[in-house]
Design an enzyme around this catalytic site. Structure first.
Site, PDB file in Angstrom:
ATOM      1  N   ASN A 183       7.109  75.656 -21.363  1.00 44.16           N
ATOM      2  CA  ASN A 183       6.499  75.462 -22.270  1.00 44.16           C
ATOM      3  C   ASN A 183       6.877  76.846 -22.926  1.00 44.16           C
ATOM      4  O   ASN A 183       6.912  78.000 -22.372  1.00 44.16           O
ATOM      5  CB  ASN A 183       4.691  75.262 -22.607  1.00 44.16           C
ATOM      6  CG  ASN A 183       3.819  75.156 -23.563  1.00 44.16           C
ATOM      7  OD1 ASN A 183       4.854  74.188 -24.641  1.00 44.16           O
ATOM      8  ND2 ASN A 183       3.044  75.790 -24.237  1.00 44.16           N
TER       9      ASN A 183
ATOM     10  N   HIS B  88       5.154  78.788 -26.456  1.00 42.34           N
ATOM     11  CA  HIS B  88       4.014  79.103 -27.277  1.00 42.34           C
ATOM     12  C   HIS B  88       4.392  80.881 -28.186  1.00 42.34           C
ATOM     13  O   HIS B  88       4.827  81.260 -27.276  1.00 42.34           O
ATOM     14  CB  HIS B  88       2.969  79.718 -26.769  1.00 42.34           C
ATOM     15  CG  HIS B  88       1.792  79.996 -27.074  1.00 42.34           C
ATOM     16  ND1 HIS B  88       0.922  79.040 -27.456  1.00 42.34           N
ATOM     17  CD2 HIS B  88       0.593  81.207 -27.674  1.00 42.34           C
ATOM     18  CE1 HIS B  88      -0.450  79.463 -28.027  1.00 42.34           C
ATOM     19  NE2 HIS B  88      -0.494  80.457 -27.391  1.00 42.34           N
TER      20      HIS B  88
ATOM     21  N   ASP C 288      -1.663  77.259 -21.329  1.00 44.25           N
ATOM     22  CA  ASP C 288      -1.212  78.417 -21.875  1.00 44.25           C
ATOM     23  C   ASP C 288      -1.348  79.725 -20.867  1.00 44.25           C
ATOM     24  O   ASP C 288      -1.314  81.184 -21.452  1.00 44.25           O
ATOM     25  CB  ASP C 288      -1.934  78.845 -23.204  1.00 44.25           C
ATOM     26  CG  ASP C 288      -1.065  77.811 -24.293  1.00 44.25           C
ATOM     27  OD1 ASP C 288      -0.124  77.521 -24.301  1.00 44.25           O
ATOM     28  OD2 ASP C 288      -1.600  77.844 -25.730  1.00 44.25           O
TER      29      ASP C 288
ATOM     30  N   ILE D  90      -2.106  68.653 -23.615  1.00 44.71           N
ATOM     31  CA  ILE D  90      -2.166  68.952 -22.083  1.00 44.71           C
ATOM     32  C   ILE D  90      -2.428  68.320 -21.010  1.00 44.71           C
ATOM     33  O   ILE D  90      -3.143  67.005 -21.136  1.00 44.71           O
ATOM     34  CB  ILE D  90      -3.711  70.427 -22.038  1.00 44.71           C
ATOM     35  CG1 ILE D  90      -3.493  70.917 -23.102  1.00 44.71           C
ATOM     36  CG2 ILE D  90      -3.935  70.115 -20.325  1.00 44.71           C
ATOM     37  CD1 ILE D  90      -5.002  71.324 -24.128  1.00 44.71           C
ATOM     38  N   LEU D  91      -1.388  68.390 -20.569  1.00 35.81           N
ATOM     39  CA  LEU D  91      -0.884  67.191 -18.998  1.00 35.81           C
ATOM     40  C   LEU D  91      -2.073  67.714 -18.295  1.00 35.81           C
ATOM     41  O   LEU D  91      -2.239  69.173 -17.597  1.00 35.81           O
ATOM     42  CB  LEU D  91       0.353  67.346 -18.791  1.00 35.81           C
ATOM     43  CG  LEU D  91       1.447  67.172 -20.048  1.00 35.81           C
ATOM     44  CD1 LEU D  91       3.186  67.554 -18.713  1.00 35.81           C
ATOM     45  CD2 LEU D  91       1.818  65.956 -19.640  1.00 35.81           C
TER      46      LEU D  91
HETATM   47  C1  GRF Z   1       6.739  76.270 -32.179  1.00 36.12           C
HETATM   48  O1  GRF Z   1       6.241  77.448 -33.006  1.00 36.12           O
HETATM   49  C2  GRF Z   1       6.153  76.329 -30.340  1.00 36.12           C
HETATM   50  O2  GRF Z   1       6.168  77.804 -30.180  1.00 36.12           O
HETATM   51  C3  GRF Z   1       4.440  75.829 -30.448  1.00 36.12           C
HETATM   52  O3  GRF Z   1       5.330  74.181 -31.460  1.00 36.12           O
HETATM   53  C4  GRF Z   1       5.899  74.925 -33.065  1.00 36.12           C
HETATM   54  C5  GRF Z   1       7.187  73.543 -32.272  1.00 36.12           C
HETATM   55  O4  GRF Z   1       8.016  73.415 -33.369  1.00 36.12           O
HETATM   56  N1  GRF Z   1       3.798  75.104 -29.369  1.00 36.12           N
HETATM   57  P1  GRF Z   1       8.692  72.329 -33.043  1.00 36.12           P
HETATM   58  O5  GRF Z   1       8.345  71.479 -33.246  1.00 36.12           O
HETATM   59  O6  GRF Z   1       9.905  73.003 -32.180  1.00 36.12           O
HETATM   60  O7  GRF Z   1       9.495  72.597 -34.970  1.00 36.12           O
END
Ligand code: GRF
Length: 221
Positions: A125, A127, A163, A110-111
């Site tokens: 980001n 999620h 988030d 977390i930044l």
């Molecule tokens: C993704 O599913 C993203 O939603 C979550 O972490 C995962 C990262 O996957 N924040 P990757 O490293 O891009 O394969």
């Protein structure tokens, strides 16, 4: 609405694209790969990955960067006294490469608010859930445990809360009766790989506007 609540991403003038982006990672980097592939397959893609920054060494995302000649840097969480120092180091590294935006792709840190000050409306980001449901870590497992029938993914601006920032885009992914965390996450990630480069394109082309919590997309030129 007070004007200070109106925040807009400036339209990027012709000649200013591609913008330079830093991709922040902690693991596999499949979303990084999707962005790299989008840029490689389209000479007009308006964003260029200038550095990949990981909070841990030895992750596959760094190999993906190296494979295409993008600098990979480790800014190790444990090397700093806390979130403020860590965030400053990440921002310094990104700025040292000329990055104008931070794209978080599986970045597990977390930044601090300092990051938002240095990259205002320029931190995004992805999620793996339909926010505001299931924020934080383990979102896919949380969704299954809760018994939801649909989940999905959210791409959002990063603000001071986890988030939580304004939502740029979401996609729904149905939860199947026999889904495990792995099977559901795989289908969510397939959607991420399609959607995230589109968001990066819109951000880089100045097509995203933020009013309070509402993000609107301007039409593509
Ligand atoms: C993704 O599913 C993203 O939603 C979550 O972490 C995962 C990262 O996957 N924040 P990757 O490293 O891009 O394969």
């Amino acid at each position: 609405m007070p004007s200070d609540r109106l925040s807009t991403i400036p339209i990027v003038a012709v000649g200013e694209v591609p913008i330079k982006i830093a991709v922040l990672v902690s693991g596999s980097g499949s979303n990084l790969q999707a962005i790299l592939d989008a840029a490689a397959s389209d000479p007009g893609f308006p964003a260029q990955v200038v550095v990949v920054i990981s909070d841990r060494p030895g992750v596959k995302a760094l190999d993906r960067a190296e494979a295409v000649g993008v600098p990979g840097r480790v800014v190790a969480w444990g090397d700093f006294c806390g979130r403020e120092e860590f965030t400053a180091a990440v921002c310094d590294e990104a700025k040292a490469h000329g990055a104008e935006a931070l794209i978080l792709a599986g970045f597990m840190r977390i930044l601090s608010p300092e990051g938002m000050k240095r990259f205002p409306n320029r931190i995004v980001n992805v999620h793996p859930a339909l926010l505001p449901a299931f924020p934080g870590t383990g979102a896919v497992a949380q969704a299954i445990a809760h018994g939801v029938k649909v989940s999905g993914l959210t791409v959002h601006f990063v603000d001071e809360q986890v988030d939580h920032g304004p939502i740029i885009a979401q996609r729904i992914v149905p939860v199947l009766p026999d889904d495990t965390e792995d099977t559901l996450h795989a289908r969510i990630q397939a959607e991420e790989h399609d959607l995230y480069p589109q968001v990066v394109e819109a951000l880089a082309n100045g097509r995203l506007r933020v009013l309070g919590r509402t993000v609107t997309w301007e039409a593509a030129p």
